[in-house]
Design an enzyme around this catalytic site. Structure first.
Site, short mmCIF file in Angstrom:
data_model
loop_
_atom_site.label_atom_id
_atom_site.label_comp_id
_atom_site.label_asym_id
_atom_site.label_seq_id
_atom_site.Cartn_x
_atom_site.Cartn_y
_atom_site.Cartn_z
NE ARG A 112 -3.15 2.83 2.51
CZ ARG A 112 -4.09 3.23 3.33
NH1 ARG A 112 -4.66 2.37 4.15
NH2 ARG A 112 -4.47 4.48 3.36
CG ASP B 167 -8.04 1.53 4.22
OD1 ASP B 167 -7.08 1.69 5.00
OD2 ASP B 167 -9.05 2.24 4.24
CG ASP C 139 -9.61 1.97 8.14
OD1 ASP C 139 -8.41 2.25 8.34
OD2 ASP C 139 -10.30 2.52 7.26
#
Length: 203
Positions: free
Chosen positions: A119, A131, A133
């Site tokens: 990334r 991603d 989170d």
């Protein structure tokens, strides 16, 4: 525990774990001396999106002190915060994990997985291979700028709320209320369920 691989290369974040340590971790998972439930949101809009999401799930499962307990259906969504059509669409999913890791260690592991999948953080809202989170961690509410819990924008993101509601219809976002109510409030516009795609729960 085994390292996941992507394109034939081992995950550089996974180091050999002595058998005695594996046994201790597995015993801790069974006895659940201090279990915490955490909800993670995954998204990818570069490369083989489905394969990358599955690789991230497998890497999380391979983390000592963490077990993946639920994996949501896949949703396809437009990128957040950018002009329409300026980036490829995202594949999004939510997973529920049981972990003995503290939030800071869970954050470090998520960032290590992002780095393993190369990334690049060149711009806010930029495209990304993966991603990871942390949406919520138990009932923790914290305004720590390094890791704000729950995620400060989770309540307004259908691509988080919809898959989370799928895996746990009774879920509560700490400090904000039932996920079902939050989802009703934001609606499902722009969040397309992909019934033709499936992520597997690690064995």
């Amino acid at each position: 525990m085994t390292a996941f691989s992507t394109e034939g290369q081992s995950d550089p974040t996974v180091q050999p774990v002595p058998a005695s340590v594996v046994e201790q971790v597995d015993a801790a998972d069974i006895t659940l001396s201090n279990p915490k439930l955490a909800v993670l949101s995954l998204g990818a809009n570069l490369g083989n999106r489905l394969e990358t999401l599955q690789g991230a799930i497998d890497a999380l499962e391979d983390t000592p002190g963490l077990r993946v307990k639920a994996v949501s259906p896949v949703y396809e969504t437009e990128p957040w915060g950018v002009d329409p059509g300026s980036q490829p669409s995202y594949f999004n999913a939510v997973i529920v994990v049981k972990t003995t890791l503290p939030p800071s260690s869970l954050l470090e592991r998520g960032q290590a997985i992002e780095e393993a999948f190369e990334r690049v953080r060149e711009e806010r809202w930029g495209p990304r291979t993966i991603d990871v989170d942390i949406v919520s961690y138990a009932d923790v509410v914290s305004d720590d700028p390094v890791l704000t819990l729950p995620h400060p924008r989770a309540r307004e993101r259908a691509f988080v709320l919809a898959p989370w509601h799928d895996v746990d219809p009774e879920a509560q976002l700490p400090g904000a209320g039932p996920v079902a109510d939050l989802l009703t409030g934001v609606g499902r516009d722009g969040v397309l369920p992909r019934a033709d795609l499936e992520l597997r729960l690690p064995e």
